[in-house]
Design an enzyme around this catalytic site. Structure first.
Site, PDB file in Angstrom:
ATOM      1  N   HIS A   1       0.848  -1.193   0.000  1.00 46.09           N
ATOM      2  CA  HIS A   1       0.000   0.000   0.000  1.00 46.09           C
ATOM      3  C   HIS A   1       0.880   1.238   0.000  1.00 46.09           C
ATOM      4  CE1 HIS A   1       0.909  -0.560   4.256  1.00 46.09           C
ATOM      5  NE2 HIS A   1       0.347   0.578   4.588  1.00 46.09           N
TER       6      HIS A   1
ATOM      7  N   HIS B   1       1.281   3.903   1.967  1.00 44.63           N
ATOM      8  CA  HIS B   1       1.772   4.657   3.120  1.00 44.63           C
ATOM      9  C   HIS B   1       3.297   4.697   3.036  1.00 44.63           C
ATOM     10  CE1 HIS B   1      -2.076   4.092   5.745  1.00 44.63           C
ATOM     11  NE2 HIS B   1      -2.093   5.218   5.084  1.00 44.63           N
TER      12      HIS B   1
ATOM     13  N   ASP C   1       5.791   4.437   4.981  1.00 46.51           N
ATOM     14  CA  ASP C   1       6.678   3.457   5.610  1.00 46.51           C
ATOM     15  C   ASP C   1       6.701   2.132   4.848  1.00 46.51           C
ATOM     16  OD1 ASP C   1       4.012   3.211   6.513  1.00 46.51           O
ATOM     17  OD2 ASP C   1       4.630   2.073   8.278  1.00 46.51           O
ATOM     18  N   HIS C   2       5.960   2.060   3.758  1.00 44.21           N
ATOM     19  CA  HIS C   2       5.986   0.850   2.927  1.00 44.21           C
ATOM     20  C   HIS C   2       6.478   1.108   1.502  1.00 44.21           C
ATOM     21  CE1 HIS C   2       3.804  -1.956   5.706  1.00 44.21           C
ATOM     22  NE2 HIS C   2       3.620  -0.780   6.288  1.00 44.21           N
TER      23      HIS C   2
ATOM     24  N   HIS D   1      -7.372  -2.060   5.476  1.00 45.52           N
ATOM     25  CA  HIS D   1      -6.543  -1.006   6.063  1.00 45.52           C
ATOM     26  C   HIS D   1      -7.149   0.352   5.707  1.00 45.52           C
ATOM     27  CE1 HIS D   1      -3.080   0.473   8.074  1.00 45.52           C
ATOM     28  NE2 HIS D   1      -2.409   0.862   7.016  1.00 45.52           N
TER      29      HIS D   1
ATOM     30  N   ASP E   1      -0.291  -3.974   5.814  1.00 45.94           N
ATOM     31  CA  ASP E   1      -0.935  -3.704   7.087  1.00 45.94           C
ATOM     32  C   ASP E   1      -2.412  -4.084   6.988  1.00 45.94           C
ATOM     33  OD1 ASP E   1       1.519  -2.514   7.593  1.00 45.94           O
ATOM     34  OD2 ASP E   1       0.762  -0.508   7.755  1.00 45.94           O
TER      35      ASP E   1
ATOM     36  N   HIS F   1       5.866  -5.313  12.205  1.00 40.76           N
ATOM     37  CA  HIS F   1       5.182  -4.012  12.125  1.00 40.76           C
ATOM     38  C   HIS F   1       4.788  -3.506  13.511  1.00 40.76           C
ATOM     39  CE1 HIS F   1       2.482  -0.826  10.578  1.00 40.76           C
ATOM     40  NE2 HIS F   1       3.315  -0.853   9.574  1.00 40.76           N
TER      41      HIS F   1
END
Lengths: 301, 301
Positions: free
Chosen positions: A60, A62, A64-65, A140, A210, A268
């Site tokens: 996805h 976000h 941090d990914h 998510h 996530d 995570h």
């Protein structure tokens, strides 16, 4: 099957807690799964031969990914990469990456393919004669997929001694490995089962991050060799899961138990917890075989 | 004036060679200059109180100078920042950052201002009562600015003893520090110079990266306290400068000498060299006071 955790921490990274990225080695492939900021440095730190990566799967959008993806793509360019690179990720990823490259006048000198995802049911997104990869739609705050990596069964193992004894011509050996019955030199039909062993069982890896607790994924990941499931929180902070659409360690354990996987890997983690063993303990209340992801940890299955 | 080098290596980063980012502390401001991938981790590693950063200056839109910016902006959001953040950088930076935030549905909860640059002559881009910041247009493959940070002169220092002796009323003391002549209690005009000392000399920091050898900048940076000038190559690879629009250590030294700066700091080293002392030696052929940037090194002036 070898899994290298490059980063397994949530949200705000530090020098010792890297955002999500991992490398799965399966049947000669090196798959990169998610690509948080700093992934290219982590690849070097842990001596992954990252020029071998041809497929990158982004769960996805976000940061941090995937905020490490533009840097990795640029580095491939600077290192003179020529091999194809395939990126699988949510719709919008192509526009973002190409805009960043264009601003730096950095066009790739290697073929770069984007496979944008927008379906909300499982899709087969990669397949060759050795492995397949499916999306696992997750729950998510933004459109998110997990990924299910499956080995295809190996050929059957030939019992050479028995085949000789039964007077089967060598030219049939490949057909036998593929599972066919064959005739021997006397014209007698020999059942495949009589002259072969089962191949080693095929392995599979389900990556789910996530996501909120989402038991709808259970049928798809049932019996997986390894399940990586996010556990951002412990049960004491369960109230944070609704708003953030994350899971607790216990919920990850429940998914592992329902899906009857062999091993559960947690990751995570929210930065609020000091002792990661608390995650293991909590998940083990419902599922025994729990491992903890840690930056740099390598799992072999 | 305190300068913390977070990263000073060019192009393809490793775990031990971070891309460009540095923090300049000047008169209470914490200025972030460039923001390569991993900058937020480096800020934490070197314990910079990065919530105090209100102004970020991006020289150009090559990845090794700004791919850490989306992550830092997102982290400020997650940490609940409320203070204004100002980003100064080439036109296009706003579109890129906002697209990345939008894809992650991550809208900032703090005021985020973009100041997009496109002029090719020096511009005053920030000013308050203590400092000013100007662009230094550079010569690189894409539109690039260096930045000149200048302290404004402090108030003059009052010679309290002498002011008392000359029977000057206390209420005039602030005016005196501001440089005015005043009358004493007897109505006699006292010259400012008689009752004050010069303030400490104002400092300045000229940041010039990335750029080819570009002596046009000399008049603007003349007499700077510190010049940070890129030195991607040594003279033995001078032939690479034309195509890449970078400088050698010797060329950086020539700029420092022409501009009569006090100290030259070298950085933005190509990864091909093992021993950074070679850069210092080469620059010292033409300019004596040379320092080497290193990740984590702190300079105080």
């Amino acid at each position: 099957m070898k899994l290298t955790i490059l980063g397994c921490h949530s949200a705000t990274p530090t020098a010792k807690a890297h955002p999500t990225a991992q490398v799965l080695e399966m049947k000669g492939h090196l798959f990169l799964i998610d690509c948080g900021e700093g992934t290219q440095m982590q690849l070097r730190k842990y001596r992954v031969k990252f020029s071998r990566i041809r497929h990158i799967f982004i769960s996805h959008l976000h940061g941090d990914h995937f905020f490490g993806l533009p840097g990795l793509i640029s580095t491939f360019l600077l290192l003179g990469r020529e091999a194809e690179l395939h990126i699988y990720g949510p719709k919008g990823i192509k526009q973002a990456i190409l805009l960043l490259l264009k601003l730096g006048k950095a066009y790739t000198n290697y073929p770069l393919y984007f496979h944008e995802l927008e379906e909300t049911t499982p899709q087969l997104i990669f397949e060759d004669d050795k492995v397949s990869v499916e999306t696992i739609p997750l729950d998510h705050r933004v459109y998110t997929n997990g990924f299910l990596f499956k080995e295809k069964p190996d050929d059957r193992k030939l019992d050479v001694e028995k085949a000789r004894k039964l007077n089967i011509d060598l030219s049939y050996y490949n057909k036998i490995k593929q599972g066919f019955d064959v005739e021997n030199r006397e014209g007698k039909l020999i059942s495949n089962k009589e002259i072969t062993f089962d191949p080693p069982p095929s392995k599979s890896y389900a990556y789910c991050s996530d996501t909120a607790y989402y038991p709808q994924i259970v049928p798809q990941i049932e019996g997986a060799t390894v399940l990586y499931h996010e556990s951002t929180f412990l049960e004491e902070h369960h109230h944070l899961c609704d708003k953030t659409k994350h899971s607790t360690a216990k919920e990850a354990g429940v998914i592992a138990r329902k899906a009857k996987v062999e091993t559960l890997i947690l990751g995570h983690y929210s930065g609020r917890y000091g002792d990661l063993e608390l995650f293991r303990k909590e998940a083990q209340e419902v599922f025994e075989n729990v491992e903890l992801a840690e930056d740099g940890r390598v799992f072999e299955f």
